[in-house]
Every structure is written in C-alpha cells, then in structure tokens.
Design a protein around this motif. Structure first.
Motif, PDB file in Angstrom:
ATOM      1  N   ARG A  79       0.825  -1.217   0.000  1.00  0.00           N
ATOM      2  CA  ARG A  79       0.000   0.000   0.000  1.00  0.00           C
ATOM      3  C   ARG A  79       0.854   1.260   0.000  1.00  0.00           C
ATOM      4  NH1 ARG A  79      -5.152  -1.732   0.852  1.00  0.00           N
ATOM      5  NH2 ARG A  79      -5.259  -3.810   1.775  1.00  0.00           N
ATOM      6  N   ILE A  80       1.943   1.214   0.770  1.00  0.00           N
ATOM      7  CA  ILE A  80       2.836   2.375   0.776  1.00  0.00           C
ATOM      8  C   ILE A  80       3.457   2.556  -0.601  1.00  0.00           C
ATOM      9  CG2 ILE A  80       4.969   3.330   1.744  1.00  0.00           C
ATOM     10  CD1 ILE A  80       3.582   3.182   4.155  1.00  0.00           C
TER      11      ILE A  80
ATOM     12  N   ASN B 282       1.039   4.009  -2.995  1.00  0.00           N
ATOM     13  CA  ASN B 282       0.854   5.442  -2.790  1.00  0.00           C
ATOM     14  C   ASN B 282       2.024   6.249  -3.343  1.00  0.00           C
ATOM     15  OD1 ASN B 282      -1.516   6.630  -1.438  1.00  0.00           O
ATOM     16  ND2 ASN B 282      -1.207   4.864  -0.097  1.00  0.00           N
TER      17      ASN B 282
ATOM     18  N   TYR C 107       1.893   6.366  -6.991  1.00  0.00           N
ATOM     19  CA  TYR C 107       0.836   7.282  -7.424  1.00  0.00           C
ATOM     20  C   TYR C 107       1.334   8.732  -7.400  1.00  0.00           C
ATOM     21  CZ  TYR C 107      -3.615   9.830  -7.229  1.00  0.00           C
ATOM     22  OH  TYR C 107      -4.643  10.701  -7.455  1.00  0.00           O
TER      23      TYR C 107
ATOM     24  N   ILE D 183       0.015   4.926   5.548  1.00  0.00           N
ATOM     25  CA  ILE D 183      -0.830   4.615   4.389  1.00  0.00           C
ATOM     26  C   ILE D 183      -2.064   5.500   4.389  1.00  0.00           C
ATOM     27  CG2 ILE D 183      -2.215   2.819   3.303  1.00  0.00           C
ATOM     28  CD1 ILE D 183      -0.201   0.816   4.635  1.00  0.00           C
TER      29      ILE D 183
ATOM     30  N   LEU E 170      -1.239   9.069   3.469  1.00  0.00           N
ATOM     31  CA  LEU E 170      -0.971   9.233   2.034  1.00  0.00           C
ATOM     32  C   LEU E 170      -2.273   9.162   1.242  1.00  0.00           C
ATOM     33  CD1 LEU E 170       2.302   7.167   1.641  1.00  0.00           C
ATOM     34  CD2 LEU E 170       2.022   9.635   1.411  1.00  0.00           C
ATOM     35  N   ASN E 171      -3.130   8.201   1.620  1.00  0.00           N
ATOM     36  CA  ASN E 171      -4.412   8.082   0.920  1.00  0.00           C
ATOM     37  C   ASN E 171      -5.208   9.378   1.017  1.00  0.00           C
ATOM     38  OD1 ASN E 171      -3.952   5.512   0.060  1.00  0.00           O
ATOM     39  ND2 ASN E 171      -5.067   4.530   1.745  1.00  0.00           N
TER      40      ASN E 171
ATOM     41  N   ASN F 194      -3.773  12.153  -0.995  1.00  0.00           N
ATOM     42  CA  ASN F 194      -4.075  12.032  -2.418  1.00  0.00           C
ATOM     43  C   ASN F 194      -5.510  12.450  -2.719  1.00  0.00           C
ATOM     44  OD1 ASN F 194      -1.522  11.207  -2.978  1.00  0.00           O
ATOM     45  ND2 ASN F 194      -1.991   9.013  -2.790  1.00  0.00           N
TER      46      ASN F 194
END
Lengths: 228, 512
Positions: A11-12, A15, A18, B309, B312-313, B316
């Motif tokens: 997941r990191i 990200n 992205y 996580i 960051l999510n 974004n």
C-alpha cells in the motif's frame, strides 16, 4: 528521472508510485531487500527510496553495500524508525535524507526535489515562479530584484511551498517537514499560522500579488495563477 | 539493626551467660568449701564449749555474766594456759592453726533467751542483734568493735591448745569491723534448753571473696571484649556473601537488568541457594521487561505503517478539485487525528525508552535562562492567540542545572504548554529562583485548576482530570513523560492547585 522504490508494504509503495506518477517520474518498485539491492547495483537510477525494515537484506545493509560498491546514487530513507540513533546511523552510512513514517505526499516530493537539486545540478539552483526567485544554495529569496528578509523557518516554509507549487499542502505536512519533532497539533497549527502570515506580509510588502493562498480547511497553496 | 550486629549481640549474650554461670559455679564451689570449713570449725567450737559447760557443772561460766572472766577462775585447770598480759596489738600473732585460726566469742542463752553467760566483749555487742539469730543454723553478721573499750578493760586471752576462747582482737589496718559467721546450737543443760551462740570472724575470707569477685569481674569484661571481637569478625565473615549480594543487586538496579549475582559454585549453603533464586527471578523480570519494551516498540512501529498509508491516501484524495466543503472538513479532521495518533506513538516510544533506561545521558550544565527562553518563545504564539500573558521572571540569570538539554526541554515544554492549554484567560507565569541552594522553577497559571483529590493522578499515563476535556487530538501522556524526566534528574515536583483559580507546578532541582 528514474527512481527505484524499495518498499515491502504494497500500500505504501502504491501510494508512492501514485505520487511519483503525478509528477511524471519514472520508477521501478522492488518488494524485498535482495531484489532491491540487485536492481540498484545493475541499473542507473537518479534516486533510491529505501525502506529500512525489509525482508532479505535490510535497509542499512543495502546502503552499506551500495556505498561499498562505489554506487553514489542518492538514497532517501523512508522508515517507521523515528529514533535519532537510527537517523544518524542511516545518514552516516551514506544515505542523503531520512523521512519518518507517517509522512505527507508534499513532504516526500519536497525532499525528492531538494535531493535532485543538490545532487543532479538541475540546470541551476535557482527556482523561479513568476516574479518569485529562490536560490536553494544560498537559501535566499527574491521578488523581482528585491531580496526578501526571511528567517530560516520562513525560508524553509517558502521553499516547501515552492517545491509543491500549485498543490495544496496541509498544515500537518508543513509541520512534519519543517519542525520534524512531534509538536502538539494545537501548538503546531498556531506556529504555522503565524509563520505563514509573517511570510505573506513580507512578500506583500514587495509585490501586491498573492502567492500564498489559504485553502479552506485543507491548508495552503503557492501558485502563480492570477485568478482563484 | 544489621544482622551482623544482631548475631554478634546474640552470641555475646549467650557466651556471657555461660561464662557467668561458670564463674558463679566456681565461686559457689569455693564459697561452699570455705563455708564448710568454717562450719566444721563452728561445730567443733560449739561442741567443745557445750562439753565444757556440762563438764564444769559449776558456776564458773555463770560468773561471766557479771564480770569479765578472770584468769584465776581457770588457774590450775590443766587445759588452760596463761597468756594474760597487757595486749600489745602489734605483737599479737594471728593464730596459724589451720582449723582454729580465729578469735571467737560466744554467748549462752537459756530458753527464755536470757543470756546466761557470755564473753565480756559479747556484752558490748548488742545482744538484741544476736538474739535474733537464735534458732538459725548459720548467719553472717558484722560487728563494730570499739577500740577504746579494749583500752579501758583488761582483756583476757585464753588460749586453749586448740582454740581461743573469749574474744581476741586483731586490729587490721585500724579496721575494727569484723565480719562474722555465726551458729546457734541448742543444747540440754540441767533439763533446760540452752542456746550457744558463737561468732567467728571471717574477715580473712571476706577479703578473699572480694578479691575473687574483682578478678572475676575483670576477667569477665576481658572475655566480653574478646567475645564481641570474635563474634563481630565471625559474623562479618559469615555475612560477607550477603553483602556481596546486596552490592551486586544495587549495581543491577542502577545500570540495567542484565547483571546477575556472582555465584560461588563450590558453596552449597543457603546463601548460594538464595542467590540462585534471585538470579532466576531477575532473569524472569528481565525477560518480562524486555518483552514489554519490545512490545511497545513493535506496536509503535507496526502502527506507523498503517498511519502512513492512511495519511498518504487522504493526502491524495485532498488534491481532488471536486471536493465539497463537507468532504474537506472530514478530510482535515481525519488528518489531524492521524497526526495526533502519530504524536502519541512518538511519545509512547519516548516514554518506553525512558522507562527502560535505554536513554542514559551524561549530565551537562544547562543554563535555565536559555532553555526556558526558547520554550517560552515557542509558546508565546499560542498564548498571544489566546490572549494570555506569558511572563518569565528569573532573578539569577546564570542559574543552571545538571541534565540533558533535550529531555529537560521536553519536560518543561510539556508542563508550560499544559498550563497554556488549560488557561482561558489571565496569565501563565514562569518563575525561576534560587531556593536554599536548589534551583526552583515555578509554573503558575490562572487556569481551570485541578480538584484536590485528583492532583496525585495528574502524572498518570492517559489520565485526564475531566474526561469531558478530551478534545480527541491530544493524549494525557506529556505530563507523565515530563515527570519521568524530572525523576531521572532527581528533581522534585509538587503541585498546588485551586479549582477554577489556577495551578502551580513547583519543580526543585537539587543543588549540583
């Protein structure tokens, strides 16, 4: 720009990829230490983003081995280990910067850009945004021909916003980037408000254009666009 | 009291009692021996006198009632020898005879306790005193003799072959006191019960007794001294392993839990057993301690990745231009909570390292002015925004304490920040002064205060005075870290507080 991401957490790394994709960087991802080390050894990257706790070789070993093989690709360490001793160890082994998890996208980008400027001599060390000019070597800022009289924190704040030009940066991202230490949110928020307002005042003295705008709730944005 | 002292006293007392008993026994044996000798002598004298009284059957002895016995009365009697004359005290030899070697006097009483006859000096002696001895088998009494009496009266000395009858007088260094052992013997004479009371001076034995007692006391004192020395050395030797355990344990608690008590493998006594048990316990404690340490550290690190996580999510998402205001509020609040969670984890890690003593520092001189200035500068912004006055007063600008700058910064920062946070209006003042050599730092606010029964709990982890105050963004751990840091610096913290009026933190740093 070619970047290698060595990060076992899917997941990191998703990200990060992205974020990098949005900035149009090319990147490779490696999910374990041994693979990451082989990739870094055999390909020419402009930057390696490296986690410390990895299956296989750990981050420290990779830094040591790469530097031992005379590979001087800049290494940005990304780790959940926030103790000073770990930071010092990583930097002493030859990494270029250290970010503690959790981190904001803006912080990651600012640090990547900062490393690129330092290590790859990006055309020059001058960043220009409209009439605003930043010398990242001398840590000075001008508007047109007039030098801005900034404190160190104010300069860092401006540089951070410049690196994230046209993107909203949250107060938390600013706080993590500039203060690093774990300040109470309430205190930190006040700090940032005061510094931003000082910075704005100084800039508006020299030029009536509003570079730094407040995004309601989210944070701040530095932009050269006239409207909005 | 130390065990060593206790053991020493215990053994000394026991040995002393034993020595005492031995001495008393020895003394008694001797006394008994002497007493038996005197007794024999008294018996013999009494018997001889009684025999003589019965044998004479005349008034010879009765005359003694009225006058001193005259030599004439005895003249011609074959058993008596004339030694009469003016007594020259210096020339009187003490009788050397081993059995009858003392001067004697006696009185004969009838059954009505009427003195029938007596040696003339016995008259001088208060009869009442002697009467009280009648019926007793043995007694000891003291006679005070008046030397003038002897000068006024012509004394009669009768020396029989085996004993002297009547009173002999022997001045011993001008001491006319005679300790006498006496005996009263009933005898039948002319169908009546008479009593013969006879006294025998035992001065010679008395001084002998006294000497023996003095010798005994001195030898006992000497013995006690030797016993105490021996006992002390012996208990020191015996307790040496215990002292070693104490030293080892002190070193262990001061440094880390990894140390152990040194065991002597050849020794199978109780102390070795207790050492082994303590080592065992230490190993278990260390294990538990390490596990907790590792747990906090692991958990903290494991939390960081998911938080990263999430952050960051959310980051974004927040760059999406099509968000509504409501979305933005939710995103912002989520980010803030994540940040607070991260801060809490940092602090927990910090605390766990402090508590596991991983963070050992070398104390340096820290100038309080410089340290507090930087904290107050940082907090001034917040105080200004709240409209609070933040006052810093310091009398002695050069006052410094010994410690670690980062730790003390954290500690003072948390205490002052707490004061700022819980004060709505008024002021927060920081005062530094020298107090009897200590450096005293007082942080006083006009905030909401702490109820008296909750003051002690302020430093507990995650404790909040009022659960309604929880803003969800900060966690009650700053003060407990602050306290722990001050403990490490041997600084004393006390709190004075009046609800709704204000709180005062008083921190006393020991004089370095």
């Amino acid at each position: 720009m070619n970047i290698l991401i060595v990060e076992d957490n899917l997941r990191i790394s998703d990200n990060i990829s992205y974020i990098l994709k949005n900035e149009s960087y090319n990147f490779d991802i490696s999910y374990n230490g041994n693979d990451g080390y082989q990739k870094a050894l055999n390909n020419a990257y402009d930057l390696i983003i490296l986690d410390l706790m990895l299956p296989g070789m750990d981050g420290f070993e990779i830094i040591e081995a790469l530097r031992g093989n005379n590979i001087d690709t800049p290494i940005l360490v990304l780790s959940a280990k926030s103790q000073v001793e770990d930071k010092v160890k990583a930097l002493n082994l030859g990494s270029d910067d250290y970010i503690c998890k959790p981190f904001a996208a803006a912080e990651l980008l600012a640090r990547i850009k900062s490393i690129f400027r330092r290590k790859h001599d990006l055309s020059s060390n001058i960043i220009k945004i409209d009439a605003l000019k930043l010398d990242t070597n001398k840590k000075e800022a001008w508007i047109k021909k007039n030098k801005l009289d900034l404190t160190q924190k104010e300069y860092e704040l401006l540089e951070f916003l410049v690196y994230n030009k046209n993107k909203v940066v949250s107060k938390i991202a600013i706080g993590q980037y500039i203060w690093g230490e774990s300040l109470d949110f309430f205190t930190m928020s006040n700090f940032i408000d005061v510094h931003i307002s000082n910075l704005r005042k100084k800039m508006e003295l020299l030029c009536n254009k509003k570079y730094i705008r407040t995004k309601r709730g989210l944070g701040f944005i530095l932009t050269d666009e006239e409207n909005q | 009291m130390k065990i060593r002292t206790k053991l020493t006293i215990f053994f000394s007392v026991i040995l002393f009692v034993m020595m005492m008993a031995l001495t008393v026994w020895y003394q008694y044996r001797h006394y008994y021996f002497v007493k038996t000798e005197i007794d024999k002598k008294l018996d013999m004298l009494s018997q001889k006198l009684i025999d003589r009284i019965k044998f004479e059957k005349n008034d010879l002895f009765r005359n003694f009632m009225d006058m001193p016995p005259d030599f004439k009365d005895f003249k011609g009697k074959p058993d008596f020898k004339d030694i009469r004359g003016k007594p020259d005290f210096s020339k009187i030899d003490p009788p050397l005879d081993k059995v009858i070697n003392n001067y004697t006097w006696y009185t004969v009483y009838d059954d009505n306790l009427k003195a029938l006859e007596t040696t003339n000096l016995s008259l001088k002696y208060p009869l009442d005193n002697v009467k009280s001895f009648i019926g007793r088998k043995y007694f000891i009494t003291k006679l005070r003799l008046d030397p003038d009496y002897f000068r006024q009266h012509e004394l009669n000395f009768f020396r029989e072959i085996n004993f002297i009858m009547g009173l002999g007088f022997y001045p011993e260094n001008g001491n006319y006191n005679f300790f006498c052992m006496g005996k009263s013997t009933p005898f039948q004479f002319e169908n009546k019960t008479n009593y013969l009371v006879i006294l025998l001076p035992v001065n010679k034995y008395k001084s002998y007794f006294e000497k023996t007692i003095i010798n005994a006391v001195f030898s006992l004192l000497f013995l006690i001294w030797i016993i105490i020395m021996l006992g002390s050395f012996y208990s020191k030797y015996t307790l040496e392993p215990i002292n070693k355990i104490i030293n080892d344990l002190n070193n262990i608690s001061e440094n880390s839990l990894s140390g152990r008590i040194g065991l002597n493998k050849n020794n199978k006594d109780e102390i070795s057993a207790i050492s082994a048990s303590i080592n065992n316990l230490l190993a278990r404690i260390e294990n538990a301690f390490n596990m907790e340490k590792q747990f906090i550290s692991d958990v903290s690190h494991e939390f960081k990745t998911p938080i990263a996580i999430l952050q960051l999510n959310i980051d974004n998402i927040s760059n999406n231009p099509n968000l509504t205001d409501e979305d933005i509020d939710k995103i912002t609040s989520s980010l803030e909570i994540l940040y607070s969670l991260d801060t809490l984890i940092q602090k927990l890690l910090y605390l766990s390292r402090l508590e596991s003593d991983q963070k050992i520092f070398v104390p340096k001189d820290i100038n309080l002015k410089e340290l507090l200035d930087s904290i107050i500068n940082n907090l001034a912004v917040t105080a200004d925004l709240k409209g609070l006055k933040l006052v810093f007063t310091m009398e002695d600008q050069n006052l410094s304490v010994k410690g670690d700058r980062d730790l003390l910064y954290f500690s003072f920062y948390n205490i002052i920040e707490n004061a700022v946070k819980y004060t709505i209006k008024g002021h927060v003042s920081v005062l530094v002064e020298r107090k009897e050599g200590d450096a005293r730092i007082m942080v006083e606010d006009t905030g909401i205060g702490i109820p008296e029964n909750k003051i002690n709990k302020v430093f507990d982890k995650f404790y909040r005075v009022d659960s309604a105050r929880n803003d969800g963004k900060s966690f009650g751990i700053g003060l407990s870290i602050a306290k722990r840091i001050l403990d490490l610096h041997h600084a004393a913290v006390s709190i004075e507080s009046i609800e709704n009026q204000g709180t005062k933190f008083i921190i006393d740093f020991p004089y370095k």
